[in-house]
Structure formats: C-alpha cells, structure tokens
Design an enzyme around this catalytic site. Structure first.
Site, short mmCIF file in Angstrom:
data_model
loop_
_atom_site.label_atom_id
_atom_site.label_comp_id
_atom_site.label_asym_id
_atom_site.label_seq_id
_atom_site.Cartn_x
_atom_site.Cartn_y
_atom_site.Cartn_z
N CYS A 122 0.80 -1.23 0.00
CA CYS A 122 0.00 0.00 0.00
C CYS A 122 0.83 1.28 0.00
O CYS A 122 0.49 2.26 -0.65
CB CYS A 122 -0.92 0.06 1.22
SG CYS A 122 -1.38 -1.51 1.91
N ARG A 151 6.08 -11.94 5.12
CA ARG A 151 5.35 -11.91 6.39
C ARG A 151 5.85 -13.05 7.25
O ARG A 151 5.98 -14.18 6.77
CB ARG A 151 3.84 -12.07 6.16
CG ARG A 151 3.26 -10.88 5.43
CD ARG A 151 1.77 -11.04 5.25
NE ARG A 151 1.27 -9.99 4.38
CZ ARG A 151 0.02 -9.93 3.94
NH1 ARG A 151 -0.84 -10.87 4.27
NH2 ARG A 151 -0.37 -8.94 3.15
N GLN A 169 1.74 -11.01 -4.23
CA GLN A 169 0.30 -10.71 -4.26
C GLN A 169 -0.06 -10.04 -5.57
O GLN A 169 0.70 -9.20 -6.05
CB GLN A 169 -0.05 -9.74 -3.14
CG GLN A 169 -0.06 -10.31 -1.76
CD GLN A 169 -0.49 -9.24 -0.78
OE1 GLN A 169 0.13 -8.19 -0.70
NE2 GLN A 169 -1.56 -9.49 -0.05
N ASP A 171 -1.83 -7.44 -6.24
CA ASP A 171 -2.37 -6.42 -5.34
C ASP A 171 -2.69 -5.14 -6.10
O ASP A 171 -1.94 -4.72 -6.97
CB ASP A 171 -1.31 -6.13 -4.27
CG ASP A 171 -1.89 -5.50 -3.04
OD1 ASP A 171 -3.13 -5.37 -2.96
OD2 ASP A 171 -1.11 -5.12 -2.16
N HIS A 173 -4.48 -1.03 -5.42
CA HIS A 173 -5.13 -0.03 -4.56
C HIS A 173 -5.88 0.93 -5.45
O HIS A 173 -5.32 1.47 -6.40
CB HIS A 173 -4.09 0.68 -3.71
CG HIS A 173 -3.45 -0.26 -2.73
ND1 HIS A 173 -2.31 -0.95 -3.01
CD2 HIS A 173 -3.88 -0.67 -1.50
CE1 HIS A 173 -2.03 -1.75 -1.99
NE2 HIS A 173 -2.96 -1.61 -1.07
N LYS A 252 -15.04 -5.35 4.77
CA LYS A 252 -14.41 -6.05 3.63
C LYS A 252 -15.29 -7.19 3.11
O LYS A 252 -16.17 -7.69 3.81
CB LYS A 252 -13.05 -6.62 4.04
CG LYS A 252 -13.11 -7.60 5.19
CD LYS A 252 -11.78 -8.29 5.43
CE LYS A 252 -11.89 -9.32 6.53
NZ LYS A 252 -10.78 -10.21 6.64
N HIS A 298 -8.28 -1.64 -0.90
CA HIS A 298 -7.20 -2.62 -1.09
C HIS A 298 -7.90 -3.84 -1.69
O HIS A 298 -8.94 -4.25 -1.18
CB HIS A 298 -6.60 -3.09 0.23
CG HIS A 298 -6.17 -2.02 1.17
ND1 HIS A 298 -4.85 -1.77 1.45
CD2 HIS A 298 -6.88 -1.15 1.93
CE1 HIS A 298 -4.77 -0.80 2.34
NE2 HIS A 298 -5.98 -0.42 2.65
ZN ZN Z 1 -3.06 -2.56 0.71
#
Ligand code: ZN
Length: 435
Positions: A122, A151, A169, A171, A173, A252, A298
């Site tokens: 992010c 992680r 990911q 991913d 945004h 979410k 996200h």
């Molecule tokens: Zn994020």
C-alpha cells in the site's frame, strides 16, 4: 485417565463414501508431492524455511499467469506500478503497521537507519498518489502491482505453497471519490467472477462488518458497508455476514474458492479503508476547488500467487488447463526412422507458438506415453511410420482418449481452441500460447 474420541456423522452412506474418497484424493493431490513430481518448485532447509524455489517449469507457469494478470488489469483500467522492497521504518510507523503488525514484519538497517521489509504494497502506491496534485477528474486511480511481500509465519504453520513467508500478491489499490465507491467495488467483484470462472471454481462470498475496536466515523462505516452490500446485491451475489469481523480500518468482502474436494480457500478480498488516506493526508480537489479525502480500496484477485497455484494444483490434480501447462504437447516418435519427421513437426508447432517438446529417447512407446501422462501433458502426439506416411500425428489426450491421426494444421487449431475455451467462460479473449 481420560481419552478424547472424535466422531463425524454423515446423513447417508453415500456422504460417508464421498468424504472418504475426498480424504484419499487429497493425499494423492497434495501440491507438495505434485510440485516434486512435475519438477515445479522445491523448498530448501539450507536456503530457509517458508520460501519456495521455482524451477524452470514452475517459473514458466508463474510467468504465464502473471502475464495474464498484467494484461487483464491493463484492459480493466488499472496502471502497473512497482514499489521498493524495503521502506524506512518511519513510514511503517506512520501507516500504523509498526504498531499493529510489527511481529509479522522483518526489519533491517541501512547506513544506521532502520528499514522494514514490506508485508504489504500500500505505502508506495500512496506515495505515487502524493507526487501530483489530484483533481476529482483524475479519479479513480487504480494502481496494480505483482508485489513480493514477506510476512513472518511461525515455522510450525508453514505448509508448502499454502503458507509461506515470502509470496507475490496480485495487489491493487484503488483511490476514488466516495460517490465512485460502489462502481469500483462492482468492477472488482466482476473481475473476481471472471477469473474464478476462468479456472472453473465455485465460490462463496462473506461480508465482514465493523469490529468493536475500530477507527473512522459511523458515517464512513455505514457508507462503505452500504457500498459493499449494494455492489453484492447489484450482481445478485448471495453472501454470509461475519458480524464484527472487518479490519479495524474498514469493512471487507472475502471470496472463498470451493475446490474439487469441496474445501474452502480464501482468495480475493476487497477492503475499504478510510484510515490510510487520512494518515498519509491524501487529497483531491473537488469541482468547487475544495480539498477532499479519497477512499482507498485494497484488493487482490488471486491473493498470493504461490498459494493460488498450490490450490489450483490440488484442484486439478496437476492437470493444469492447456493455456497454463508448461509443456502443451509432446511428440513421441516410435523409432529412429521417424526422428527427422518428428524434428520438423516440433519446429512447426513451436513456430505456431505452441509449447512443445520431443521425446526421442530409445524407449518403448508405451513407456514414453506413461511418462508423458505422469507429466500431465495435455497432448501426446505419436509419430510412427503410418503417421509419417500420412504427414500427420496421432493425437492422444492425457485423459487417455485417442483422437486418431490429424494433420499439423488441425493439431495447432485444436490446441489453440483449447487454450481459448476457458477464457470464454470469463467473457475474455486471449491467446496465451505464445512462448
Ligand atoms: Zn493494501
């Protein structure tokens, strides 16, 4: 002494049979076993636990999948970005990760300065947003990154590709105006539906609402929750509600895949966030020239690429769809007499963009076929004297079905159509057969 005994009851004998069959199948389909058998990836104690090492065929599968993701995101109005792997600790303090997520992060030091290895993508995306003055006309902005994150997972819970310490990911945004929120959520949900259809999974949807410990105004929470439910309703998607199970910064939606053995796997999530735009002072100017706060979404579609491939391997028992198979076709010559003919056929298939190889070892045909079947190769193309004479190849599918002798042109069209087929289910059109 007490002994605890567990029992599982079934409504019918058929249910019990299915359950036992699934248990047996799960052992056979273990992605760690398939990963070794198909030579896709390995783990090394010497290198460190929880981090996969990708072999040529595994890396090829990843590359094809990631290429698809990049193209599909561009087609849906996302922009590709890339952030650094490690960012200063101050930035993680500002985002709240240092306070709330420190135990799961790895840290390092450069020139006496503390840095954190990113567990999420992010922050860099917000820094990109902040490099320009943004107006209401610039929004929505959709930043996509195949982001490698680390992680910390306890060593006891690590499990093949399903639970790792380093993963990628898919991913993104999305920064948008509050009035754009519902359309953006609908867009992501449609994206998820198309991709899930592409791979032939069933799925379940869960909506998680405001937890007791949370930040943001009541109005923010209501608006975001309503945007999520309205989007679900607009697509007539049934969902379960997890009361109070949202993130502390927003509600979410989670999508759980149902695999061939009726197991559930978390993949896509869509999270509303009012906090980070606040903490990083993200603004845009509205039509009246006033400063306003964008909302941040996200979202991931597959989630962790590693885990998704683990799930897909178990779902398909290693028989990946043709468009994703590292080797789509293997030519098997019966004797050396067809070697030259087989070499030419291989060159033709490759020139047409098909990932093909040739097994020209001096082995019995039956042995070569068995091995190709073990390798889960979709098309086995046998070149014997009869085929050479006819100028074609005998087509055998990995299911065991024999399609008889076909010309190379027919074979190429057949494989290309097979690659295209699953994309039609997702309303997409692609040709992923090129190398
Ligand atoms: Zn994020």
């Amino acid at each position: 002494m007490l002994q605890r005994i567990y029992g599982t009851a079934f409504a019918s004998e058929a249910d019990l049979k299915t359950y036992l069959h699934h248990l047996e199948e799960a052992k056979k389909r273990d992605h760690r076993k398939l990963g070794t058998q198909l030579d896709l990836f390995s783990f090394s104690e010497e290198a460190g636990a929880g981090m996969a090492i990708w072999h040529p065929k595994g890396e090829l599968i990843r590359t094809i999948l990631e290429d698809f993701e990049r193209k599909e995101h561009l087609r849906r109005g996302y922009q590709l970005v890339r952030g650094p792997q490690i960012l200063k600790r101050e930035l993680w303090e500002r985002s709240g990760h240092y306070e709330n997520y420190r135990e799961n992060m790895y840290f390092t030091e450069i020139d006496g300065q503390a840095y954190g290895i990113k567990p999420m993508n992010c922050l860099a995306h917000m820094l990109i947003y902040k490099t320009r003055i943004r107006s209401y006309r610039d929004l929505p902005l959709r930043y996509f990154e195949l982001g490698v994150v680390h992680r910390h997972e306890k060593s006891g819970v690590l499990h093949g590709l399903m639970r790792v310490r380093q993963f990628t990911q898919d991913d993104a945004h999305i920064l948008c105006r509050p009035d754009q929120l519902q359309d953006e959520i609908t867009g992501v949900l449609k994206f998820v539906q198309d991709v899930v259809a592409l791979f032939g999974f069933d799925y379940e949807v869960e909506l998680s609402t405001r937890p007791e410990k949370s930040i943001g105004s009541d109005e923010d929470w209501e608006r975001a929750t309503k945007a999520l439910t309205d989007a679900l309703d607009a697509l007539s998607l049934p969902y379960d509600i997890n009361e109070g199970d949202g993130a502390f910064y927003g509600p979410k939606i989670d999508i759980k895949l149902k695999d061939a053995l009726d197991r559930r796997w978390q993949c896509a999530t869509i999270q509303c966030d009012f906090t980070l735009p606040e903490r990083f002072d993200l603004v845009y100017t509205d039509a009246n020239g006033e400063r306003k706060r964008p909302v941040m979404l996200h979202r991931v579609i597959l989630g962790a690429v590693e885990r998704f491939l683990g799930v897909l391997l178990e779902h398909t028992a290693g028989a990946l769809p043709t468009w994703l198979s590292p080797v789509q076709a293997r030519i098997l010559n019966v004797t050396d007499a067809q070697k030259e003919f087989a070499d030419e056929a291989l060159a033709t298939l490759r020139a047409a963009g098909i990932r093909a190889d040739l097994d020209d070892r001096n082995e019995k045909l039956g042995f070569k076929i068995r091995e190709a079947q073990m390798d889960k190769i979709p098309y086995m193309l046998v070149a014997g004297d009869k085929e050479k004479e006819l100028g074609g190849l005998n087509v055998r599918l990995r299911s065991g079905e024999n399609l008889g002798v076909k010309s190379l042109d027919e074979i190429i069209l057949l494989i290309l159509a097979d690659c295209q087929e699953p994309f039609k289910r997702g309303g997409m059109r692609y040709n992923f057969c090129s190398q």
